[in-house]
Design a protein around this motif. Sequence first.
Motif, PDB file in Angstrom:
ATOM      1  N   ASP A  54       0.861  -1.127   0.142  1.00  0.00           N
ATOM      2  CA  ASP A  54       0.045   0.094  -0.007  1.00  0.00           C
ATOM      3  C   ASP A  54       0.864   1.186  -0.188  1.00  0.00           C
ATOM      4  N   TYR A  55       1.863   1.081   0.819  1.00  0.00           N
ATOM      5  CA  TYR A  55       2.911   2.457   0.783  1.00  0.00           C
ATOM      6  C   TYR A  55       3.411   2.760  -0.693  1.00  0.00           C
ATOM      7  N   HIS A  81       0.633   4.427  -2.686  1.00  0.00           N
ATOM      8  CA  HIS A  81       0.564   5.513  -2.465  1.00  0.00           C
ATOM      9  C   HIS A  81       1.719   6.628  -3.203  1.00  0.00           C
ATOM     10  N   LEU A  82       2.940   6.144  -2.963  1.00  0.00           N
ATOM     11  CA  LEU A  82       3.996   6.811  -3.543  1.00  0.00           C
ATOM     12  C   LEU A  82       4.154   6.653  -5.141  1.00  0.00           C
ATOM     13  N   ARG A 142       1.343   6.756  -6.984  1.00  0.00           N
ATOM     14  CA  ARG A 142       0.216   7.838  -7.038  1.00  0.00           C
ATOM     15  C   ARG A 142       0.913   9.016  -6.979  1.00  0.00           C
ATOM     16  N   ILE A 143       1.669   9.395  -5.687  1.00  0.00           N
ATOM     17  CA  ILE A 143       2.162  10.905  -5.642  1.00  0.00           C
ATOM     18  C   ILE A 143       3.223  11.080  -6.739  1.00  0.00           C
ATOM     19  N   GLN A 144       3.816  10.243  -7.273  1.00  0.00           N
ATOM     20  CA  GLN A 144       4.785  10.478  -8.443  1.00  0.00           C
ATOM     21  C   GLN A 144       4.120  10.609  -9.566  1.00  0.00           C
ATOM     22  N   GLN A 202      10.528   2.433  -3.800  1.00  0.00           N
ATOM     23  CA  GLN A 202       9.606   3.568  -4.137  1.00  0.00           C
ATOM     24  C   GLN A 202      10.330   4.688  -5.271  1.00  0.00           C
TER      25      GLN A 202
END
Lengths: 216, 291
Positions: free
Chosen positions: B83-84, B87-88, B90-92, B135
């Motif tokens: 999941d982390y 999230h990362l 998506r942020i990128q 990540q």
Amino acid sequence: MTALLRYQTGLLLRSQRWLAPLLLYAAVLGVGVTMGEPVLGALGVAAAALLPVTAWSVRICLTHEPPAARSVVAAAAGRGRAHLAALLTGTGLSALVGVVAVLGVTAFSDRRGVTALAASTTGLLAALACALTGAAVGALASRPFVLAPGWSLAALVLGSLLALATTGSPAKHAVTALITGARTLTATPPWLACAAAAVLAAAVAFCACRASARLE
Amino acid sequence: MRLEHVGRRHGLRGPWVLREVGLDLPAGTLVRVLGTNGTGKSTLLRIVAGVDAPTDGRVTGRPDRTAYVPERFPVALPFTAGDYLVHLGRIQGLGPAAARAGAGEWLERFGAAEHARTDMAELSKGTSQKVAVAQALLADPDLLVLDEAWTGLDTGARAELDAAVRERRAAGATVVFVDHDPRRLAGEADAVYEVASGRVREKAPPERDPAGTPTGADEEATPGPRVRIAVSGGRGPLPGRLPGAPVVTAPGPGDTATVLTVDAAHSDALLAALLAASWHIDHLTTEGVRV
């Protein structure tokens, strides 16, 4: 920004750190508001209590992410944007709690003399003014301005009290409007206080996001 | 990307950590940063990655897709590793499906696929370092900043990270790294900078041809010394991606050894990857060596 907000919200909700400020708010409402009391006075309590609660939740969002994870997100999205996402998450979630509280208080209080619509509009605007002022207090009392946890907490408590008591503070203006309105049975929506709080919060957020990559 | 007269001090009145740093970081290059502990290497890398802003001077032309691996990543986050990474991703800027696929692929490459559903707080130090590296590689960054990213990784994952760094450089990204092991990507850096007492100066890369700084593409075109490695007996098939993209010759009839031929520059990484995958090295020869 959506991805950052999703990440920050996930971080806050899964860490369960939202529970403490929420319990504080519930406790203040439980003690300060009684069933069947005049609606505007009850809304004044609900709005005023939202200020320290928002300040606290903003501080939680700004500080609880481990520094290594914060650096990784800052490189990917920009330090300022990452800081803004944390500010928005803390403010947004407690504003949401405030909306629920205002609607609940309006539903269960004595609404003689004011319509439910006028009461809830006035209450929502006052709650928003308090939440935004609280967000500004929270942002100023934590990273990157105050780093030591002790000073940060002291600044948070003192700042919240001052924001509720000082003449000229949008929060004080909004809460006073509700309390005097309860005596005269007139609901005057505090548009001006709300706008002033929005300007204050935006200015503080701008400075905090700019400073975050430089001061730390 | 370029740093001009960059200086950085901690806080408003703290001591200067870096002064008057000028760096040119063109696309498609591998840049090594040297220096002893506490000289400001990490500060320099944080400024390059955009985590910290310079107090003085300016940074121009940083690519949008920037990824950073901090020197320590023992992170207690309330997410699972998978999941982390999503999230990362998506942020990128990746979409949900691409982020999920990338997370799976990179955990697999670093041999941590079985930890995708483990909570970050329960990961071992090495596995959480694998997540930190994954990540950074998820969204094919154009600027990759590695602050001792190899520390704590097992041999296979180190070789995999070496290979990933080469891939990023070949794809036109800038890779800036610090590592205390002098053999790490030895001789492959296009530029080497040394940080000492707050200043940064360029060191001529010792193993480079002075005629010019070859890029990854040139390197493939000029045949250098090559190493033939005969291996046998692996418990499974050869790992899918091997460092240095070796030429693999399957064993003929009556022969048990598979022969891999690779550029000498990649031979250490390839050997490490083979040993990590439990293959037995039968024989090692070099061809075209100028002694």
